[in-house]
Design a protein around this motif. Structure first.
Motif, PDB file in Angstrom:
ATOM      1  N   ARG A   1     -16.386  -0.462  -0.403  1.00  0.00           N
ATOM      2  CA  ARG A   1     -16.455   0.638   0.563  1.00  0.00           C
ATOM      3  C   ARG A   1     -16.365   0.032   1.955  1.00  0.00           C
ATOM      4  O   ARG A   1     -17.157  -0.850   2.293  1.00  0.00           O
ATOM      5  CB  ARG A   1     -17.763   1.406   0.404  1.00  0.00           C
ATOM      6  CG  ARG A   1     -17.947   2.534   1.389  1.00  0.00           C
ATOM      7  CD  ARG A   1     -19.249   3.252   1.110  1.00  0.00           C
ATOM      8  NE  ARG A   1     -19.470   4.348   2.032  1.00  0.00           N
ATOM      9  CZ  ARG A   1     -20.525   5.152   1.995  1.00  0.00           C
ATOM     10  NH1 ARG A   1     -21.450   4.957   1.074  1.00  0.00           N
ATOM     11  NH2 ARG A   1     -20.654   6.127   2.865  1.00  0.00           N
ATOM     12  N   GLY A   2     -15.381   0.460   2.713  1.00  0.00           N
ATOM     13  CA  GLY A   2     -15.204  -0.099   4.036  1.00  0.00           C
ATOM     14  C   GLY A   2     -14.893  -1.575   4.022  1.00  0.00           C
ATOM     15  O   GLY A   2     -15.253  -2.316   4.938  1.00  0.00           O
ATOM     16  N   GLY A   3     -14.287  -2.064   2.943  1.00  0.00           N
ATOM     17  CA  GLY A   3     -13.927  -3.468   2.832  1.00  0.00           C
ATOM     18  C   GLY A   3     -15.018  -4.350   2.287  1.00  0.00           C
ATOM     19  O   GLY A   3     -14.792  -5.537   2.041  1.00  0.00           O
ATOM     20  N   ALA A   4     -16.221  -3.826   2.077  1.00  0.00           N
ATOM     21  CA  ALA A   4     -17.329  -4.612   1.542  1.00  0.00           C
ATOM     22  C   ALA A   4     -17.602  -4.207   0.105  1.00  0.00           C
ATOM     23  O   ALA A   4     -17.556  -3.018  -0.244  1.00  0.00           O
ATOM     24  CB  ALA A   4     -18.586  -4.412   2.375  1.00  0.00           C
ATOM     25  N   VAL A   5     -17.877  -5.186  -0.732  1.00  0.00           N
ATOM     26  CA  VAL A   5     -18.174  -4.911  -2.138  1.00  0.00           C
ATOM     27  C   VAL A   5     -19.574  -4.326  -2.258  1.00  0.00           C
ATOM     28  O   VAL A   5     -20.552  -4.922  -1.811  1.00  0.00           O
ATOM     29  CB  VAL A   5     -18.058  -6.193  -2.983  1.00  0.00           C
ATOM     30  CG1 VAL A   5     -18.492  -5.928  -4.418  1.00  0.00           C
ATOM     31  CG2 VAL A   5     -16.638  -6.722  -2.950  1.00  0.00           C
ATOM     32  N   VAL A   6     -19.674  -3.138  -2.853  1.00  0.00           N
ATOM     33  CA  VAL A   6     -20.967  -2.477  -3.026  1.00  0.00           C
ATOM     34  C   VAL A   6     -21.329  -2.337  -4.500  1.00  0.00           C
ATOM     35  O   VAL A   6     -22.447  -1.898  -4.823  1.00  0.00           O
ATOM     36  CB  VAL A   6     -20.962  -1.091  -2.344  1.00  0.00           C
ATOM     37  CG1 VAL A   6     -20.785  -1.241  -0.838  1.00  0.00           C
ATOM     38  CG2 VAL A   6     -19.874  -0.186  -2.931  1.00  0.00           C
ATOM     39  N   LEU A   7     -20.416  -2.695  -5.385  1.00  0.00           N
ATOM     40  CA  LEU A   7     -20.666  -2.547  -6.820  1.00  0.00           C
ATOM     41  C   LEU A   7     -19.888  -3.628  -7.554  1.00  0.00           C
ATOM     42  O   LEU A   7     -18.718  -3.880  -7.245  1.00  0.00           O
ATOM     43  CB  LEU A   7     -20.238  -1.149  -7.274  1.00  0.00           C
ATOM     44  CG  LEU A   7     -20.288  -0.779  -8.755  1.00  0.00           C
ATOM     45  CD1 LEU A   7     -20.532   0.728  -8.897  1.00  0.00           C
ATOM     46  CD2 LEU A   7     -18.968  -1.126  -9.463  1.00  0.00           C
ATOM     47  N   ARG A   8     -20.538  -4.264  -8.521  1.00  0.00           N
ATOM     48  CA  ARG A   8     -19.842  -5.205  -9.405  1.00  0.00           C
ATOM     49  C   ARG A   8     -20.234  -4.879 -10.845  1.00  0.00           C
ATOM     50  O   ARG A   8     -21.413  -4.800 -11.175  1.00  0.00           O
ATOM     51  CB  ARG A   8     -20.208  -6.641  -9.075  1.00  0.00           C
ATOM     52  CG  ARG A   8     -19.433  -7.195  -7.888  1.00  0.00           C
ATOM     53  CD  ARG A   8     -19.410  -8.717  -7.880  1.00  0.00           C
ATOM     54  NE  ARG A   8     -18.588  -9.219  -6.795  1.00  0.00           N
ATOM     55  CZ  ARG A   8     -17.270  -9.352  -6.840  1.00  0.00           C
ATOM     56  NH1 ARG A   8     -16.617  -9.022  -7.947  1.00  0.00           N
ATOM     57  NH2 ARG A   8     -16.596  -9.811  -5.803  1.00  0.00           N
ATOM     58  N   ALA A   9     -19.212  -4.705 -11.659  1.00  0.00           N
ATOM     59  CA  ALA A   9     -19.423  -4.417 -13.071  1.00  0.00           C
ATOM     60  C   ALA A   9     -18.894  -5.572 -13.896  1.00  0.00           C
ATOM     61  O   ALA A   9     -17.736  -5.987 -13.724  1.00  0.00           O
ATOM     62  CB  ALA A   9     -18.735  -3.113 -13.461  1.00  0.00           C
TER      63      ALA A   9
ATOM     64  N   PRO B   1     -26.308  -1.587  -1.343  1.00  0.00           N
ATOM     65  CA  PRO B   1     -26.323  -0.367  -0.527  1.00  0.00           C
ATOM     66  C   PRO B   1     -24.919   0.167  -0.301  1.00  0.00           C
ATOM     67  O   PRO B   1     -24.007  -0.572   0.071  1.00  0.00           O
ATOM     68  CB  PRO B   1     -26.954  -0.844   0.786  1.00  0.00           C
ATOM     69  CG  PRO B   1     -27.820  -1.984   0.387  1.00  0.00           C
ATOM     70  CD  PRO B   1     -27.095  -2.673  -0.730  1.00  0.00           C
ATOM     71  N   GLY B   2     -24.738   1.446  -0.579  1.00  0.00           N
ATOM     72  CA  GLY B   2     -23.422   2.063  -0.457  1.00  0.00           C
ATOM     73  C   GLY B   2     -22.766   2.366  -1.774  1.00  0.00           C
ATOM     74  O   GLY B   2     -21.686   2.973  -1.801  1.00  0.00           O
ATOM     75  N   ALA B   3     -23.395   1.985  -2.896  1.00  0.00           N
ATOM     76  CA  ALA B   3     -22.777   2.203  -4.205  1.00  0.00           C
ATOM     77  C   ALA B   3     -22.720   3.673  -4.589  1.00  0.00           C
ATOM     78  O   ALA B   3     -22.071   4.022  -5.571  1.00  0.00           O
ATOM     79  CB  ALA B   3     -23.533   1.412  -5.278  1.00  0.00           C
ATOM     80  N   GLN B   4     -23.375   4.535  -3.820  1.00  0.00           N
ATOM     81  CA  GLN B   4     -23.275   5.961  -4.111  1.00  0.00           C
ATOM     82  C   GLN B   4     -21.874   6.498  -3.852  1.00  0.00           C
ATOM     83  O   GLN B   4     -21.494   7.544  -4.380  1.00  0.00           O
ATOM     84  CB  GLN B   4     -24.277   6.748  -3.236  1.00  0.00           C
ATOM     85  CG  GLN B   4     -25.719   6.364  -3.484  1.00  0.00           C
ATOM     86  CD  GLN B   4     -26.201   5.347  -2.478  1.00  0.00           C
ATOM     87  OE1 GLN B   4     -25.435   4.507  -2.002  1.00  0.00           O
ATOM     88  NE2 GLN B   4     -27.479   5.410  -2.142  1.00  0.00           N
TER      89      GLN B   4
END
Length: 811
Positions: free
Chosen positions: A795-803, A774-777
């Motif tokens: 985003r905001g210090g939290a990982v929202v996407l990993r590639a 959630p938040g990857a947008q």
């Protein structure tokens, strides 16, 4: 207003949708409806070309008037179609029909009490059922078309002028419900102002080849569609609401929604309310008087006595009748205990003598009538007999006619009546659930009968189209109902109903909540003319990437094409491959991911897009050719272990593969990782650290819409600060679609892959695994790991996407 025993339980009531990411909050969709009206809006369609659009079409003509069917058939034959009238006993083509043109009762003029609609509806039922197996199995979208012709005045019963045949509403309601069961079929209702063969044939020729809007109207040769718009949260105040000296008659009002309204009327206005049922008032003895535990034991005991299937069927009917009587008894006893003036009379509104007996018992008649009686016995249309379909519609249509006849039978009754309020349903206005085609037909007919009685007889008639009330009403499967549209809090419904009754306005009002998960491509296009609704951004986003559907198999697959024009939107002027304008990778990715909105498991469970696997994009295939690019998308879904997976392939119109990816869904979102993203390895080609392909040979960005990330802001850890790219920056449409994956992050990954010496010049971009939380947008910081073959977006210090595995696909 609502007895505590019937109040809906607390908690989320919105259906399980299919959000791309769990940023969607189902709790935010709980309850709440808007007040809407539908009205005709002129919407011209380009005239057909010089060719014959019906050429070669095999059409079955269904209608009560054989003379009209023959004449319309001849007019269609002159336009190139092969038209054959359907008559009882005639053997239908075993290889199927391209379309059914249903004339139903068009060509006849309605008078209260007419019964000619019954054989016409039975004929329609048998004709549709004959085509049903083939149409249900057909994947080609719009290959078969059901077109119903109505004669409601050329504006669908709305607007000024007479409504010659209001019972066309039966077929309008039935047609709008068929896409639930025949999702690949084309559906359209065409209303004409003149029931003349040439007028009908010309309308059919314009609408049948490419059905779009569900309800199309032709008056004086001008094309209109019925469009919904907000009508204010409350009606204007009425001059004479019910009072202590008034009587409100509620047909079928002893249980469910009807009784909730009856209690509210008695409480709010202090009036007398008379509710009716098909049976005598329950006696105060037998299982009716048992408490819940004792009744449960009685029910089990009765069911245990069944020895044969016939016994079981009989006992189930007995138990169901006992449950109904118990509810009625409790409702009436509760109202009496609360000092409310609520009485009960027996009345089957389809029997005129019983309706007359009720009016006789009320002296000069009621001041207000609420026609609430209805039945809903859900089953797929092909599993119902013609007699069952007619019987369901009969309660609404014939019941209304008998009420009108009884009002007009004596002048004092007509003088005393201040309002006849029809209880319609959203099922009629916008199509109901699977198995509700006949229920929808009856309710939509009721609305059109209301227009007719108001404009022809001068009666004060209103129609209120309700969604499902929480845990109340005739809906047999509540859990399924809430997947179609949000439900209505009974207390809110009762309050709104009192306001509508007090207003005394005439016309149709629709109470519409949030649009649920059960939606087909045809329905999205069919009801596209809706304004002022909170779901418009979501619906327009669904439509944005839908394109032209070619094949659709519910719960299985979707295929179609999307045509993009260079420069038509900012994002389509941004990216180049070599010297040529091209479609950005992030746009192609969104087009692929959007297929997951349509290819879903049975039951439409709440699923979250967790991963994209094996993403591969051929950059050279994204170039515009002569200013356009046709993208052909095919998506197929199925379970792999516990995960629902959708394989998507995108090709160009020339058959060159442009992209492929597997969408992986789960019943919970991917977990966000808190804390600071760990520093990455600067070696291996981070931003600005490796060879960039020579100008004019590789991909290039103008940087106006998708600017390059700011590498200097990352500091020693080589993180990239991503620019914010808003949907409105990419698309110049009223409701630009929100992305599933931040387009700035996607484009930066493409840039990084092209900078790698090993990958530069390959022309292929790939990601082995893209995990979305959630938040990857909207990704703020992108950090390379493992030599820029892995990336973390935060985003905001939290990982929202990993590639993972970023680079040239397969390298």
């Amino acid at each position: 207003m609502i007895p505590a025993a019937e109040a809906a339980p607390a908690g989320p009531r919105w259906p399980a949708l299919r959000p791309h990411l769990s940023s969607f909050d189902p709790d935010a969709f709980v309850r709440g409806v808007g007040r809407f009206v539908w009205e005709p809006v002129e919407a011209p369609r380009p005239l057909p070309g010089t060719g014959r659009p019906l050429a070669g079409r095999r059409l079955l003509l269904v209608g009560e008037s054989a003379e009209l069917a023959d004449a319309v058939g001849a007019a269609l034959e002159r336009r190139g179609a092969h038209a054959v009238p359907y008559t009882p006993g005639r053997e239908l083509r075993r290889d199927g029909w391209d379309g059914i043109v249903d004339l139903n009762v068009t060509g006849t003029t309605y008078a209260a009490g007419d019964t000619g609609w019954r054989p016409a509806l039975a004929r329609t039922t048998r004709a549709v059922q004959a085509a049903y197996p083939r149409w249900a199995a057909e994947r080609r979208f719009g290959r078969h078309v059901y077109l119903a012709v109505t004669h409601l005045g050329g504006l669908g019963g709305h607007g000024a002028g007479p409504v010659p045949q209001p019972l066309g509403g039966v077929w309008a309601g039935l047609a709008k419900c068929l896409p639930r069961e025949l999702p690949a079929a084309g559906i359209v209702v065409v209303d004409v102002d003149r029931a003349e063969p040439e007028v009908i044939a010309e309308a059919v020729a314009r609408e049948l080849p490419q059905p779009g809007d569900f309800e199309v109207c032709y008056r004086d040769g001008r094309r209109h569609v019925l469009a919904g718009r907000p009508a204010g949260d409350a009606p204007p105040p009425g001059a004479a609401p019910p009072g202590p000296g008034d009587t409100v008659l509620v047909t079928g009002g002893a249980r469910g929604v009807g009784f909730a309204a009856a209690r509210a009327f008695a409480e709010t206005f202090g009036c007398r309310v008379v509710v009716t049922g098909r049976h005598e008032r329950p006696s105060s003895e037998g299982p009716v008087m048992l408490d819940d535990a004792a009744f449960t034991r009685w029910r089990r005991g009765r069911l245990a006595t069944a020895r044969t299937p016939a016994d079981l069927s009989r006992v189930r009917r007995e138990v169901r009748r006992a449950e109904e009587e118990r509810t009625v008894h409790r409702n009436l006893a509760g109202a009496e205990a609360d000092g409310l003036r609520v009485d009960y009379l027996r009345c089957d509104c389809t029997e005129l003598p019983q309706v007359e007996a009720v009016f006789a018992a009320l002296g000069d008649g009621p001041t207000h009538i609420v026609h609430n009686a209805g039945v809903d016995e859900p089953a797929r249309f092909d599993r119902k007999t013609a007699e069952e379909v007619v019987r369901t519609v009969d309660v609404k249509v014939t019941g209304f006619a008998h009420l009108v006849r009884s009002v007009l039978a004596r002048p004092e009754r007509r003088a005393r009546l201040r309002l006849l309020s029809n209880v319609g349903s959203l099922a009629g206005r916008m199509g109901g659930m699977v198995g509700q085609a006949d229920y929808a037909a009856g309710n939509e007919a009721l609305a059109r009968l209301g227009f007719w009685a108001r404009d022809t007889l001068g009666l004060p008639v209103q129609t209120l189209c309700w969604p499902t009330w929480e845990r109340l009403g005739v809906i047999a499967n509540y859990a399924a109902a809430v997947r179609y549209v949000s439900t209505l809090d009974p207390a809110d419904g009762a309050r709104r109903w009192c306001a509508e009754l007090a207003s005394g306005h005439t016309g149709e009002v629709v109470f519409l909540g949030r649009v649920g998960a059960v939606l087909s491509p045809g329905q999205l296009r069919g009801f596209g003319t809706l304004t002022g609704h909170p779901d418009l951004p979501r619906l327009h986003a669904l439509n944005h990437y839908l394109g032209e559907v070619e094949e659709y198999e519910v719960f299985r697959s979707l295929s179609g094409t999307l045509t993009l024009t260079a420069g038509s939107h900012p994002c389509l002027s941004e990216f180049r491959v070599g010297p040529d304008l091209a479609v950005p990778v992030s746009v192609v990715l969104e087009y692929a991911v959007a297929a997951g909105d349509w290819v879903v498991p049975e039951g439409w469970p709440l699923l979250h897009l967790r991963e994209l696997r094996d993403l591969r994009v051929e950059l050279s295939a994204l170039r515009f050719d002569a200013g356009t690019l046709v993208l052909c998308r095919t998506a197929r879904g199925g379970y792999r272990g516990e995960a629902w997976c959708v394989d998507v392939v995108v090709e160009t119109g020339a058959g060159v593969r442009a992209a492929s990816v597997t969408l992986v869904y789960g019943d919970s979102p991917a977990v966000q990782e808190g804390g600071t993203v760990r520093p990455g390895d600067r070696d291996g080609g981070c931003a600005g650290s490796a060879r960039v392909p020579a100008a004019g040979t590789g991909p290039d960005w103008a940087g106006l819409v998708l600017p390059e990330a700011d590498a200097s802001a990352g500091g020693a850890d080589a993180s990239l600060l991503l620019p914010e790219v808003r949907p409105a920056d990419l698309w110049t449409v009223p409701f630009p679609p929100a992305p599933t994956v931040d387009p700035a992050a996607v484009e930066e990954l493409v840039r990084a892959a092209c900078r790698r010496p090993r990958d530069a010049g390959t022309g292929t971009f790939g990601v082995r695994r893209l995990v979305l939380a959630p938040g990857a947008q909207r990704v703020e910081v992108l950090t390379p790991e493992d030599g820029a073959r892995r990336w973390a977006g935060s985003r905001g210090g939290a990982v929202v996407l990993r590639a993972e595995g970023v680079g040239a696909a397969g390298s």
